[in-house]
Design a protein around this motif. Structure first.
Motif, mmCIF file in Angstrom:
data_model
loop_
_atom_site.group_PDB
_atom_site.id
_atom_site.type_symbol
_atom_site.label_atom_id
_atom_site.label_comp_id
_atom_site.label_asym_id
_atom_site.label_seq_id
_atom_site.Cartn_x
_atom_site.Cartn_y
_atom_site.Cartn_z
ATOM 1 N N LYS A 106 -38.511 101.295 4.269
ATOM 2 C CA LYS A 106 -39.043 100.578 5.431
ATOM 3 C C LYS A 106 -40.529 100.869 5.600
ATOM 4 C CE LYS A 106 -34.622 100.642 7.814
ATOM 5 N NZ LYS A 106 -34.377 99.240 7.831
ATOM 6 N N GLU A 107 -41.166 100.069 6.416
ATOM 7 C CA GLU A 107 -42.574 100.242 6.785
ATOM 8 C C GLU A 107 -43.536 100.128 5.607
ATOM 9 O OE1 GLU A 107 -43.206 103.639 9.379
ATOM 10 O OE2 GLU A 107 -41.223 103.335 10.284
ATOM 11 N N ARG A 108 -43.190 99.271 4.660
ATOM 12 C CA ARG A 108 -44.124 98.948 3.573
ATOM 13 C C ARG A 108 -45.192 98.032 4.153
ATOM 14 N NH1 ARG A 108 -44.143 101.243 -1.339
ATOM 15 N NH2 ARG A 108 -44.509 99.251 -2.303
ATOM 16 N N VAL A 109 -46.428 98.128 3.655
ATOM 17 C CA VAL A 109 -47.543 97.403 4.261
ATOM 18 C C VAL A 109 -48.288 96.567 3.231
ATOM 19 C CG1 VAL A 109 -49.762 97.663 5.457
ATOM 20 C CG2 VAL A 109 -47.883 99.199 6.002
ATOM 21 N N TYR A 110 -48.614 95.350 3.647
ATOM 22 C CA TYR A 110 -49.618 94.531 2.970
ATOM 23 C C TYR A 110 -50.675 94.184 4.001
ATOM 24 C CZ TYR A 110 -47.628 93.301 -1.592
ATOM 25 O OH TYR A 110 -47.168 93.331 -2.881
ATOM 26 N N TYR A 111 -51.937 94.266 3.600
ATOM 27 C CA TYR A 111 -53.031 93.759 4.405
ATOM 28 C C TYR A 111 -53.356 92.382 3.852
ATOM 29 C CZ TYR A 111 -53.451 98.537 5.971
ATOM 30 O OH TYR A 111 -53.185 99.766 6.511
ATOM 31 N N VAL A 112 -53.480 91.408 4.738
ATOM 32 C CA VAL A 112 -53.724 90.038 4.299
ATOM 33 C C VAL A 112 -55.069 89.588 4.858
ATOM 34 C CG1 VAL A 112 -52.833 87.688 4.221
ATOM 35 C CG2 VAL A 112 -51.237 89.614 4.402
ATOM 36 N N ASN A 113 -56.026 89.351 3.953
ATOM 37 C CA ASN A 113 -57.334 88.827 4.349
ATOM 38 C C ASN A 113 -57.266 87.313 4.307
ATOM 39 O OD1 ASN A 113 -58.219 91.431 4.453
ATOM 40 N ND2 ASN A 113 -59.594 91.288 2.711
ATOM 41 N N VAL A 114 -57.653 86.675 5.404
ATOM 42 C CA VAL A 114 -57.689 85.220 5.477
ATOM 43 C C VAL A 114 -59.153 84.805 5.389
ATOM 44 C CG1 VAL A 114 -57.100 83.177 6.826
ATOM 45 C CG2 VAL A 114 -55.611 85.195 6.910
ATOM 46 N N LYS A 115 -59.517 84.217 4.261
ATOM 47 C CA LYS A 115 -60.893 83.767 4.033
ATOM 48 C C LYS A 115 -61.174 82.492 4.831
ATOM 49 C CE LYS A 115 -62.060 86.618 0.658
ATOM 50 N NZ LYS A 115 -63.149 87.551 0.837
ATOM 51 N N SER A 117 -62.147 79.805 3.697
ATOM 52 C CA SER A 117 -61.642 78.686 2.900
ATOM 53 C C SER A 117 -60.139 78.483 3.087
ATOM 54 C CB SER A 117 -61.934 78.922 1.423
ATOM 55 O OG SER A 117 -61.210 80.062 0.971
ATOM 56 N N GLY A 118 -59.467 79.457 3.747
ATOM 57 C CA GLY A 118 -58.023 79.393 3.924
ATOM 58 C C GLY A 118 -57.262 80.195 2.894
ATOM 59 N N GLU A 119 -57.974 80.746 1.913
ATOM 60 C CA GLU A 119 -57.357 81.567 0.871
ATOM 61 C C GLU A 119 -56.809 82.855 1.490
ATOM 62 O OE1 GLU A 119 -58.566 83.663 -3.373
ATOM 63 O OE2 GLU A 119 -60.133 83.006 -1.999
ATOM 64 N N LEU A 120 -55.621 83.260 1.071
ATOM 65 C CA LEU A 120 -55.015 84.503 1.530
ATOM 66 C C LEU A 120 -55.061 85.523 0.417
ATOM 67 C CD1 LEU A 120 -51.807 83.152 3.333
ATOM 68 C CD2 LEU A 120 -54.080 83.536 4.284
ATOM 69 N N ILE A 121 -55.520 86.725 0.732
ATOM 70 C CA ILE A 121 -55.585 87.800 -0.255
ATOM 71 C C ILE A 121 -54.739 88.957 0.254
ATOM 72 C CG2 ILE A 121 -57.078 89.432 -1.465
ATOM 73 C CD1 ILE A 121 -59.312 87.340 -1.191
ATOM 74 N N PHE A 122 -53.692 89.291 -0.497
ATOM 75 C CA PHE A 122 -52.784 90.384 -0.146
ATOM 76 C C PHE A 122 -53.232 91.650 -0.868
ATOM 77 C CE2 PHE A 122 -49.202 88.230 1.919
ATOM 78 C CZ PHE A 122 -49.526 86.903 1.675
ATOM 79 N N SER A 123 -53.284 92.770 -0.133
ATOM 80 C CA SER A 123 -53.621 94.041 -0.759
ATOM 81 C C SER A 123 -52.890 95.161 -0.036
ATOM 82 C CB SER A 123 -55.128 94.287 -0.758
ATOM 83 O OG SER A 123 -55.596 94.461 0.565
ATOM 84 N N THR A 124 -52.771 96.289 -0.714
ATOM 85 C CA THR A 124 -52.083 97.427 -0.101
ATOM 86 C C THR A 124 -53.049 98.367 0.609
ATOM 87 O OG1 THR A 124 -52.165 98.560 -2.221
ATOM 88 C CG2 THR A 124 -50.140 97.358 -1.700
ATOM 89 N N SER A 125 -54.330 98.050 0.565
ATOM 90 C CA SER A 125 -55.318 98.847 1.297
ATOM 91 C C SER A 125 -56.190 97.921 2.139
ATOM 92 C CB SER A 125 -56.176 99.663 0.340
ATOM 93 O OG SER A 125 -56.893 98.821 -0.525
ATOM 94 N N PRO A 126 -56.699 98.423 3.260
ATOM 95 C CA PRO A 126 -57.471 97.554 4.167
ATOM 96 C C PRO A 126 -58.760 97.083 3.631
ATOM 97 C CG PRO A 126 -57.223 99.758 5.116
ATOM 98 C CD PRO A 126 -56.520 99.731 3.803
#
Length: 126
Positions: A106-115, A117-126
């Protein structure tokens, strides 16, 4: 002259007030609608990303919340999810996550940057 002022106060002023209120409501609806669209898109893309991960046998998306705006003016969201590894004996818990019941993490994290342009970038660090 007095009737004109009375008409202005009784009819025209409330009408202008109502028109002003309805336009504010439309702006609010547009903002809410945009937020829901972003959250929906994050959820759709996260489902695709997690379904393709061969290390994951099952998963649930627990929450998606707006976090902040980064230095590049991207909006950053935090996605929390739970997952059950495909092969628990060889799975190494590194980074985010807490062991739960029945092999779930539980409590796994993805940080999602919304550009912009609408592009979504998923990463495990902020």
């Amino acid at each position: 002259m007095r009737n004109w002022i009375l008409t202005l106060c009784v009819v025209v002023m409330p009408t202008l007030f109502l028109v002003g209120c309805s336009s504010d409501e439309e702006k609010t609806n547009k903002v809410d609608s945009t937020s829901r669209t972003i959250l929906d898109e994050i959820e759709v893309q996260a489902n695709d990303l997690l379904e393709k991960d061969k290390e994951i046998a099952a998963f649930t998306i627990d929450s998606i919340e707006y976090s902040h705006e980064n230095q590049d003016s991207d909006k950053v969201y935090i996605l929390l999810y739970s997952m059950k590894p495909s092969n628990p004996e060889s799975f190494v818990l590194a980074g985010s996550g807490v062991m739960g019941n029945d092999g779930w993490i539980k409590e796994r994290v993805y940080y999602v940057n919304v550009k912009d342009s609408g592009e979504l970038i998923f990463s495990t660090s902020p």
